[in-house]
Every structure is written in structure tokens, then in C-alpha cells.
Design a protein around this motif. Structure first.
Motif, mmCIF file in Angstrom:
data_model
loop_
_atom_site.group_PDB
_atom_site.id
_atom_site.type_symbol
_atom_site.label_atom_id
_atom_site.label_comp_id
_atom_site.label_asym_id
_atom_site.label_seq_id
_atom_site.Cartn_x
_atom_site.Cartn_y
_atom_site.Cartn_z
ATOM 1 N N THR A 203 0.434 -1.436 0.107
ATOM 2 C CA THR A 203 0.181 0.211 0.075
ATOM 3 C C THR A 203 0.869 1.171 0.393
ATOM 4 N N ARG A 204 2.534 1.829 0.758
ATOM 5 C CA ARG A 204 3.319 2.250 0.285
ATOM 6 C C ARG A 204 3.828 2.907 -0.585
ATOM 7 N N ILE A 205 3.731 1.737 -1.793
ATOM 8 C CA ILE A 205 5.067 1.937 -2.687
ATOM 9 C C ILE A 205 4.334 1.704 -4.245
ATOM 10 N N PRO A 206 4.992 2.986 -4.672
ATOM 11 C CA PRO A 206 4.390 3.480 -6.072
ATOM 12 C C PRO A 206 3.690 1.987 -6.936
ATOM 13 N N SER A 207 4.449 1.227 -6.992
ATOM 14 C CA SER A 207 3.817 -0.071 -7.475
ATOM 15 C C SER A 207 2.819 -0.430 -7.464
ATOM 16 N N GLY A 208 2.026 -0.402 -6.134
ATOM 17 C CA GLY A 208 1.385 -1.105 -5.681
ATOM 18 C C GLY A 208 1.083 -2.487 -5.033
ATOM 19 N N ARG A 209 2.120 -3.015 -5.198
ATOM 20 C CA ARG A 209 2.442 -4.144 -4.203
ATOM 21 C C ARG A 209 3.468 -5.179 -4.944
ATOM 22 N N ILE A 210 4.359 -6.086 -3.883
ATOM 23 C CA ILE A 210 5.478 -6.696 -4.003
ATOM 24 C C ILE A 210 6.178 -7.276 -5.564
ATOM 25 N N ALA A 211 7.121 -7.364 -5.336
ATOM 26 C CA ALA A 211 7.282 -8.012 -6.883
ATOM 27 C C ALA A 211 7.375 -9.240 -6.838
ATOM 28 N N LYS A 212 6.931 -9.751 -7.554
ATOM 29 C CA LYS A 212 7.938 -11.823 -7.646
ATOM 30 C C LYS A 212 8.964 -11.545 -8.541
ATOM 31 N N PRO A 213 9.369 -12.734 -8.499
ATOM 32 C CA PRO A 213 11.365 -12.850 -9.190
ATOM 33 C C PRO A 213 10.735 -13.257 -10.528
ATOM 34 N N ALA A 214 9.301 -13.066 -11.350
ATOM 35 C CA ALA A 214 8.900 -12.743 -12.275
ATOM 36 C C ALA A 214 9.185 -11.040 -12.872
ATOM 37 N N ASP A 215 8.756 -10.819 -12.220
ATOM 38 C CA ASP A 215 8.916 -8.873 -12.087
ATOM 39 C C ASP A 215 10.422 -8.401 -12.427
ATOM 40 N N ILE A 216 11.496 -9.238 -11.913
ATOM 41 C CA ILE A 216 12.218 -8.418 -11.557
ATOM 42 C C ILE A 216 13.673 -9.655 -12.072
ATOM 43 N N GLN A 225 21.585 -9.176 -22.086
ATOM 44 C CA GLN A 225 21.556 -8.632 -23.929
ATOM 45 C C GLN A 225 22.024 -7.647 -24.106
ATOM 46 N N ASN A 226 22.749 -6.773 -23.142
ATOM 47 C CA ASN A 226 22.948 -5.259 -23.982
ATOM 48 C C ASN A 226 24.328 -4.912 -24.493
ATOM 49 N N GLU A 227 24.163 -4.752 -25.665
ATOM 50 C CA GLU A 227 26.360 -5.027 -25.349
ATOM 51 C C GLU A 227 26.675 -3.406 -24.554
ATOM 52 N N PHE A 228 26.378 -2.676 -24.175
ATOM 53 C CA PHE A 228 26.186 -1.409 -23.679
ATOM 54 C C PHE A 228 26.311 -0.672 -22.795
ATOM 55 N N MET A 229 25.939 -1.908 -21.772
ATOM 56 C CA MET A 229 25.506 -2.353 -20.447
ATOM 57 C C MET A 229 27.022 -2.581 -19.542
ATOM 58 N N THR A 230 27.800 -1.853 -19.389
ATOM 59 C CA THR A 230 28.783 -2.157 -18.577
ATOM 60 C C THR A 230 29.111 -0.980 -17.027
ATOM 61 N N GLY A 231 28.939 -1.799 -15.899
ATOM 62 C CA GLY A 231 29.179 -0.915 -14.522
ATOM 63 C C GLY A 231 28.500 -0.107 -14.145
ATOM 64 N N GLU A 232 26.878 -0.695 -14.116
ATOM 65 C CA GLU A 232 26.218 0.220 -14.026
ATOM 66 C C GLU A 232 25.093 -0.759 -12.770
ATOM 67 N N THR A 233 24.355 0.115 -12.561
ATOM 68 C CA THR A 233 23.673 -0.650 -11.123
ATOM 69 C C THR A 233 21.967 -0.534 -11.727
ATOM 70 N N ILE A 234 20.960 -1.508 -11.619
ATOM 71 C CA ILE A 234 19.649 -1.029 -12.307
ATOM 72 C C ILE A 234 18.896 -0.871 -10.633
ATOM 73 N N HIS A 235 18.634 -0.558 -10.775
ATOM 74 C CA HIS A 235 17.603 -0.509 -9.178
ATOM 75 C C HIS A 235 15.924 -1.090 -9.789
ATOM 76 N N ILE A 236 15.843 -2.099 -9.384
ATOM 77 C CA ILE A 236 14.278 -2.714 -9.409
ATOM 78 C C ILE A 236 13.604 -2.915 -8.762
ATOM 79 N N ASP A 237 12.845 -1.975 -7.683
ATOM 80 C CA ASP A 237 12.538 -1.374 -7.273
ATOM 81 C C ASP A 237 10.091 -1.121 -6.783
ATOM 82 N N GLY A 238 9.699 -0.960 -8.087
ATOM 83 C CA GLY A 238 8.912 -0.615 -7.662
ATOM 84 C C GLY A 238 8.220 0.927 -7.089
ATOM 85 N N GLY A 239 9.606 1.327 -7.545
ATOM 86 C CA GLY A 239 9.260 2.613 -6.410
ATOM 87 C C GLY A 239 9.879 2.839 -4.935
#
Ligand SMILES: NC(=O)c1ccc[n+]([C@@H]2O[C@H](COP(=O)([O-])OP(=O)(O)OC[C@H]3O[C@@H](n4cnc5c(N)ncnc54)[C@H](OP(=O)(O)O)[C@@H]3O)[C@@H](O)[C@H]2O)c1
Length: 243
Positions: A203-216, A225-239
């Protein structure tokens, strides 16, 4: 972007939770997958659940043990992408009550283990390959009290990847930082209280629910797959970092 047909992916932590989700998504995308965990029994059960028509192999190894890590890469042979999601519940007591042995085991399993994986994986990775490690929301929204150790460990991954991406180039090195994900680890940490925790956070986070492994999992596939992504941190947390 190319799909993963013909690629071999090693998922350390692939018998459960986030790693299982990555293994399932990589199989769906055509890859051959090696799943790794300490328990041979859990690996067998995961192999069965994944199906994969002969494209899944389980190798039992403890990433906190260097002899196991060296054997893992000998057995697995050359490959294209390393994904490490393995981890155990973090310490959760105030700093003054820290159990140093537990902290050492946690750091060994998560951070020192990642260093050992990188050390032994580097010589077996095909050209164009990558390594992806997993940090997490606890570095951004540390639990209080008790969050200092997990925060320090998770935070260090961003800088580990930046340095390693330079050292190992053209091999790419990246991090995925998930928010809360509904996995077996939560059953171990809070048991039946899990549903209540998740409803409240949902109820608190913008995504409105907790992720399942398939969302991550798509974040890991994107980094493979993206050959230009390196040295990066991707945040995937529903806000979750925003609240
Ligand atoms: N779930 C979340 O909400 C969340 C959020 C942010 C970050 N994370 C991080 O993401 C990682 C994965 O979490 P999860 O929820 O997917 O956990 P999980 O469901 O408990 O899965 C952990 C996996 O890692 C394996 N593993 C643990 N220690 C290992 C070791 N020393 N060597 C080899 N394999 C090992 C486990 O198998 P065995 O037990 O058989 O070894 C299992 O396959 C953890 O580091 C966690 O801190 C999780």
C-alpha cells in the motif's frame, strides 16, 4: 536485442527465489542454464520445476568455499553470462549486540563469495560475456536498527562492478538492486507474518504491490543482452526507494 538462444548462463542461487526466476526467464529466451546452490536436493527439485527440455543442469557448490567455486567453473566449462543472486538472511540486531561470527559468515557468503566467483569465472567466460551480481534495497532504505552490515555489503557491489568493468573489459560487469521480492528467503525471515508485511508495503510503494521473481528477471536479461551496459547498477524496486 538478440535473444539468448545458444548462450550458456550460470545462475548461482538458481534453485530458489530471484535466481530461480532468472533461470526460468533465460530458459524461456532460449538459453542453456546451469543452476548452482549448496543443497543438491533443492537443485534437483528446481531442475524438475524448471523443465527446460534438457537445457538445465544443477551443480552443487558453496560460493563461500574457494575449492567449490573453482570446481564449479571446471565442471560448467566455457559459458556466456554469470548471474549471482545467492545470499542468506542478513544480520538484524543492533550494532552493540553484533554476533561477529554470524556477520563473518554473511559477508563471506555474499561479498567474498562474489569476489571468488569473479576470480574463477573470468577465465571461462566467452568473448561478449558478462557478470551480474545482486545488491538490494537495504542499502537505500536500511532497516533500523540492525541494517548497517547489510547496507555496507549491498552498497559495496556498485563500486565492485565499476572497478571490475574496467579491469575485465570487454567483459561487462553489472549489478541488479531489487526492492522487496516475494521469495523463500522471506518465509525463512518472517514466516507466516510475510503476507501482512507485503500487504502493508504494497500500500506504500508506487507499484502498489510487492514484486515476484518474474518481475525482476527482465532486468538481468536486459543486462545480459545489451552490449553497452557495463559498470552499472539497475534499481528495480517499484519505487520503494522513494517512500
Ligand atoms: N527477496 C528479497 O526481497 C530481496 C530484496 C533485495 C535483495 N535480495 C537479495 O537477493 C539475493 C537472493 O535472495 P532470494 O530472496 O532470491 O533468496 P532465496 O530465495 O533464499 O534464494 C537464495 C539462493 O541462494 C542459494 N545460496 C545461498 N547461499 C549460497 C552459497 N553460499 N553458495 C551457493 N548458493 C547459495 C540458495 O540455495 P542453497 O540454500 O541450497 O545454497 C538459493 O538457491 C539475496 O542476496 C538477497 O539478499 C533479496
Amino acid at each position: 536485442m538478440a535473444n539468448l538462444t545458444g548462450k550458456k548462463i550460470i545462475v548461482v542461487g538458481g534453485s530458489s527465489g530471484i535466481g530461480f526466476g532468472v533461470a526460468a526467464a533465460a530458459l524461456e529466451d532460449g538459453a542453456e542454464v546451469v543452476i548452482v546452490g549448496r543443497s543438491a536436493q533443492k537443485l534437483k527439485a528446481a531442475e524438475k520445476r524448471l523443465g527446460g527440455a534438457g537445457r538445465v543442469t544443477g551443480i552443487a557448490a558453496d560460493m563461500a568455499n574457494e575449492a567449490d567455486v573453482a570446481r564449479l567453473f571446471e565442471e560448467a566449462g566455457v559459458f556466456d553470462h554469470l548471474v549471482a543472486t545467492a545470499g542468506t538472511p542478513p544480520p538484524n540486531y543492533p550494532i552493540g549486540e553484533t554476533d561477529m561470527e554470524f556477520v563473518r559468515q554473511f559477508v563471506d557468503g555474499k561479498l567474498i563469495g562474489a569476489v571468488m566467483l569473479a576470480k574463477h569465472a573470468a577465465r571461462m567466460l566467452n568473448k561478449g560475456g558478462s557478470m551480474i551480481f545482486t545488491s538490494g534495497i537495504n542499502k537505500d532504505r536500511p532497516p533500523v536498527p540492525g541494517g548497517s552490515v547489510v547496507s555496507a555489503v549491498a552498497g559495496s557491489f556498485t563500486y565492485f562492478a565499476r572497478a571490475l568493468a574496467l579491469e575485465l573489459a570487454p567483459t561487462r560487469v553489472n549489478i541488479v538492486s531489487p526492492g522487496w521480492v516475494d521469495t523463500e528467503m522471506w518465509d525463512e525471515i518472517v514466516g507466516e507474518a510475510k503476507a501482512g508485511y507485503f500487504d502493508q508495503m504494497g500500500t506504500r510503494i508506487p507499484s502498489g504491490r510487492i514484486a515476484k521473481p518474474a518481475d525482476i528477471a527482465p532486468a538481468y536479461l536486459y543486462l545480459m543482452q545489451n552490449e553497452f551496459m557495463t559498470g552499472e547498477t539497475i534499481h528495480i524496486d517499484g519505487g520503494q526507494r522513494l517512500v
